[in-house]
Design a protein around this motif. Structure first.
Motif, PDB file in Angstrom:
ATOM      1  N   ILE A  90       0.573  -1.483  -0.305  1.00 39.38           N
ATOM      2  CA  ILE A  90       0.316   0.264  -0.096  1.00 39.38           C
ATOM      3  C   ILE A  90       0.740   1.293  -0.628  1.00 39.38           C
ATOM      4  CG2 ILE A  90      -2.216   1.313   1.455  1.00 39.38           C
ATOM      5  CD1 ILE A  90      -2.823  -1.601   0.097  1.00 39.38           C
ATOM      6  N   GLY A  91       1.851   0.678   0.698  1.00 39.57           N
ATOM      7  CA  GLY A  91       2.825   2.155   0.931  1.00 39.57           C
ATOM      8  C   GLY A  91       2.678   3.580   2.243  1.00 39.57           C
ATOM      9  N   SER A  92       1.695   2.472   3.091  1.00 40.25           N
ATOM     10  CA  SER A  92       1.316   4.090   4.228  1.00 40.25           C
ATOM     11  C   SER A  92       1.914   2.782   4.642  1.00 40.25           C
ATOM     12  CB  SER A  92      -0.055   3.654   3.756  1.00 40.25           C
ATOM     13  OG  SER A  92      -0.394   2.589   3.794  1.00 40.25           O
ATOM     14  N   THR A  93       1.595   2.538   6.428  1.00 38.62           N
ATOM     15  CA  THR A  93       2.023   2.869   7.812  1.00 38.62           C
ATOM     16  C   THR A  93       0.793   2.888   8.207  1.00 38.62           C
ATOM     17  OG1 THR A  93       4.218   3.699   8.232  1.00 38.62           O
ATOM     18  CG2 THR A  93       3.420   3.370  10.769  1.00 38.62           C
ATOM     19  N   MET A  94       0.270   1.152   8.979  1.00 33.93           N
ATOM     20  CA  MET A  94      -0.304   0.374   9.110  1.00 33.93           C
ATOM     21  C   MET A  94      -0.437   0.643  10.894  1.00 33.93           C
ATOM     22  SD  MET A  94      -1.918  -2.538   7.774  1.00 33.93           S
ATOM     23  CE  MET A  94      -3.219  -3.296   8.957  1.00 33.93           C
ATOM     24  N   ARG A  95      -1.379   1.197  11.388  1.00 33.89           N
ATOM     25  CA  ARG A  95      -1.189   1.172  13.004  1.00 33.89           C
ATOM     26  C   ARG A  95      -2.197   0.287  13.279  1.00 33.89           C
ATOM     27  NH1 ARG A  95      -4.231   7.256  13.569  1.00 33.89           N
ATOM     28  NH2 ARG A  95      -5.038   5.667  14.349  1.00 33.89           N
ATOM     29  N   MET A  96      -1.552  -0.800  14.006  1.00 32.93           N
ATOM     30  CA  MET A  96      -2.233  -1.907  14.392  1.00 32.93           C
ATOM     31  C   MET A  96      -1.852  -2.447  15.994  1.00 32.93           C
ATOM     32  SD  MET A  96      -0.731  -5.786  13.568  1.00 32.93           S
ATOM     33  CE  MET A  96      -1.532  -5.618  12.112  1.00 32.93           C
ATOM     34  N   VAL A  97      -3.414  -2.459  16.515  1.00 32.04           N
ATOM     35  CA  VAL A  97      -2.792  -3.220  18.009  1.00 32.04           C
ATOM     36  C   VAL A  97      -3.488  -4.447  18.043  1.00 32.04           C
ATOM     37  CG1 VAL A  97      -3.670  -2.226  20.185  1.00 32.04           C
ATOM     38  CG2 VAL A  97      -3.548  -0.772  18.071  1.00 32.04           C
ATOM     39  N   PHE A  98      -2.645  -5.377  18.920  1.00 32.02           N
ATOM     40  CA  PHE A  98      -3.045  -6.377  19.670  1.00 32.02           C
ATOM     41  C   PHE A  98      -4.075  -6.251  20.686  1.00 32.02           C
ATOM     42  CE2 PHE A  98       0.773  -8.624  17.603  1.00 32.02           C
ATOM     43  CZ  PHE A  98       0.259  -8.321  16.717  1.00 32.02           C
ATOM     44  N   SER A  99      -4.937  -7.242  21.173  1.00 32.45           N
ATOM     45  CA  SER A  99      -6.842  -6.843  22.498  1.00 32.45           C
ATOM     46  C   SER A  99      -6.281  -8.048  23.007  1.00 32.45           C
ATOM     47  CB  SER A  99      -7.364  -6.431  22.057  1.00 32.45           C
ATOM     48  OG  SER A  99      -8.015  -6.609  22.962  1.00 32.45           O
ATOM     49  N   GLY A 100      -5.708  -8.307  23.929  1.00 36.64           N
ATOM     50  CA  GLY A 100      -5.930  -9.935  24.690  1.00 36.64           C
ATOM     51  C   GLY A 100      -4.562  -9.900  25.033  1.00 36.64           C
ATOM     52  N   ALA A 101      -4.189 -10.254  24.122  1.00 39.62           N
ATOM     53  CA  ALA A 101      -2.247 -10.511  23.865  1.00 39.62           C
ATOM     54  C   ALA A 101      -1.632 -11.413  24.887  1.00 39.62           C
ATOM     55  CB  ALA A 101      -1.316  -9.320  23.586  1.00 39.62           C
ATOM     56  N   SER A 102      -2.313 -12.682  25.489  1.00 40.56           N
ATOM     57  CA  SER A 102      -1.844 -12.957  26.825  1.00 40.56           C
ATOM     58  C   SER A 102      -0.172 -13.573  26.105  1.00 40.56           C
ATOM     59  CB  SER A 102      -2.200 -14.375  26.782  1.00 40.56           C
ATOM     60  OG  SER A 102      -3.572 -14.159  27.312  1.00 40.56           O
ATOM     61  N   GLU A 103       0.013 -13.928  24.703  1.00 40.71           N
ATOM     62  CA  GLU A 103       1.607 -14.410  24.402  1.00 40.71           C
ATOM     63  C   GLU A 103       2.424 -13.691  24.260  1.00 40.71           C
ATOM     64  OE1 GLU A 103       0.976 -17.936  22.661  1.00 40.71           O
ATOM     65  OE2 GLU A 103      -0.085 -19.214  23.786  1.00 40.71           O
ATOM     66  N   ASP A 113       9.461  -3.600  17.374  1.00 38.89           N
ATOM     67  CA  ASP A 113      10.267  -2.786  16.311  1.00 38.89           C
ATOM     68  C   ASP A 113       9.191  -2.863  15.496  1.00 38.89           C
ATOM     69  OD1 ASP A 113      13.020  -3.308  17.421  1.00 38.89           O
ATOM     70  OD2 ASP A 113      13.202  -5.704  16.824  1.00 38.89           O
ATOM     71  N   ALA A 114       8.067  -3.008  15.708  1.00 41.44           N
ATOM     72  CA  ALA A 114       7.525  -2.755  14.076  1.00 41.44           C
ATOM     73  C   ALA A 114       5.794  -2.250  14.868  1.00 41.44           C
ATOM     74  CB  ALA A 114       6.218  -4.781  13.922  1.00 41.44           C
ATOM     75  N   ASN A 115       6.560  -0.957  15.901  1.00 40.32           N
ATOM     76  CA  ASN A 115       5.364  -0.288  15.690  1.00 40.32           C
ATOM     77  C   ASN A 115       3.446  -0.851  16.309  1.00 40.32           C
ATOM     78  OD1 ASN A 115       5.028   2.363  17.271  1.00 40.32           O
ATOM     79  ND2 ASN A 115       4.984   3.394  15.329  1.00 40.32           N
ATOM     80  N   VAL A 116       3.761  -2.096  16.956  1.00 42.35           N
ATOM     81  CA  VAL A 116       2.716  -2.270  17.073  1.00 42.35           C
ATOM     82  C   VAL A 116       2.131  -2.111  18.786  1.00 42.35           C
ATOM     83  CG1 VAL A 116       0.693  -4.248  17.281  1.00 42.35           C
ATOM     84  CG2 VAL A 116       2.267  -4.250  14.693  1.00 42.35           C
ATOM     85  N   GLY A 117       0.653  -1.556  19.188  1.00 41.91           N
ATOM     86  CA  GLY A 117       0.332  -1.545  20.595  1.00 41.91           C
ATOM     87  C   GLY A 117      -0.077  -2.529  20.764  1.00 41.91           C
ATOM     88  N   VAL A 118      -0.654  -2.658  22.219  1.00 43.80           N
ATOM     89  CA  VAL A 118      -1.179  -3.970  22.797  1.00 43.80           C
ATOM     90  C   VAL A 118      -1.680  -3.413  24.050  1.00 43.80           C
ATOM     91  CG1 VAL A 118      -0.386  -6.034  24.347  1.00 43.80           C
ATOM     92  CG2 VAL A 118       1.492  -5.944  22.314  1.00 43.80           C
ATOM     93  N   ILE A 119      -2.666  -4.186  23.613  1.00 47.46           N
ATOM     94  CA  ILE A 119      -3.344  -3.513  25.427  1.00 47.46           C
ATOM     95  C   ILE A 119      -4.554  -5.336  25.933  1.00 47.46           C
ATOM     96  CG2 ILE A 119      -5.980  -3.110  26.172  1.00 47.46           C
ATOM     97  CD1 ILE A 119      -6.414  -1.619  22.769  1.00 47.46           C
ATOM     98  N   LEU A 120      -3.428  -5.020  27.193  1.00 45.21           N
ATOM     99  CA  LEU A 120      -3.663  -6.843  27.869  1.00 45.21           C
ATOM    100  C   LEU A 120      -4.868  -6.751  28.746  1.00 45.21           C
ATOM    101  CD1 LEU A 120       0.161  -6.745  29.101  1.00 45.21           C
ATOM    102  CD2 LEU A 120      -1.250  -7.876  27.558  1.00 45.21           C
ATOM    103  N   ARG A 121      -5.681  -7.805  27.950  1.00 45.82           N
ATOM    104  CA  ARG A 121      -6.820  -8.113  28.222  1.00 45.82           C
ATOM    105  C   ARG A 121      -7.019  -9.483  28.722  1.00 45.82           C
ATOM    106  NH1 ARG A 121     -10.788  -9.395  25.909  1.00 45.82           N
ATOM    107  NH2 ARG A 121      -9.744  -8.973  24.009  1.00 45.82           N
TER     108      ARG A 121
END
Length: 181
Positions: A90-103, A113-121
């Protein structure tokens, strides 16, 4: 509510990936099929004149964050690879967030490094499903928690709740984690 208090109607695009926690008739789609469908949607498989196509285009271009409810480190690794593919195509920067993310602690460096956010639940993990089996339980069993490991690797992380009744104890969970930082 005051006039103009809500600044944005749509905050993010949410999807759930992983094995079905409840057995479905016919088994449901495999994780690889779910990731393939997500990849196709982000690549523009649906046209922009349809609601689905419009919002996945917004997510692939980084206009809205893509929040993915996922627990398995294996699935998160595949999603990190997919994020790079989408950004390259696509040629753009995606904004991604992992929710839950137990592992998530297993991929803390890669997620940072991938600049991905995490919401621990939940904030204090307990493996209720197979995709949550490799948790980092925290004291007294381990010297650090999932949140501490993520923060030490430069990940923007937050604590979330799955049920409204969990919110009242969040202050205690934050203090429990804060003692380890």
């Amino acid at each position: 509510m005051e006039q103009g208090a809500i600044l944005q109607d749509v905050a993010a695009l949410h999807v759930r990936l992983g094995r079905a926690s409840m057995p479905m008739v016919g088994g449901g789609p495999s994780v690889s099929t779910q990731i393939a469908a997500l990849r196709r949607l982000l690549f523009g498989w649906e046209t922009k004149d349809k609601e689905t196509g419009f919002w996945f285009k917004q997510a692939s271009e980084g206009v809205v964050p893509l929040v993915i409810d996922v627990d398995s480190a294996d699935v998160m690794a595949s999603l990190l690879i997919m994020k790079l593919e989408v950004e390259d195509r696509i040629g753009s920067t995606m904004r991604m967030v992992f929710s839950g993310a137990s592992e998530a602690h297993l991929l803390a460096k890669e997620i940072g490094d991938a600049n991905v956010g995490v919401i621990l639940r939940p904030s204090r993990p307990f493996p209720l499903a197979w995709d949550q089996r490799r948790i980092l339980p925290g004291p007294p069993l381990t010297s650090e928690t999932n949140l501490v490991k993520l923060l030490r690797n430069g990940v923007v992380a937050a604590l979330g709740v799955s049920e409204a009744c969990e919110a009242r104890n969040m202050r205690f969970d934050i203090q429990w984690v804060g003692e380890l930082i």
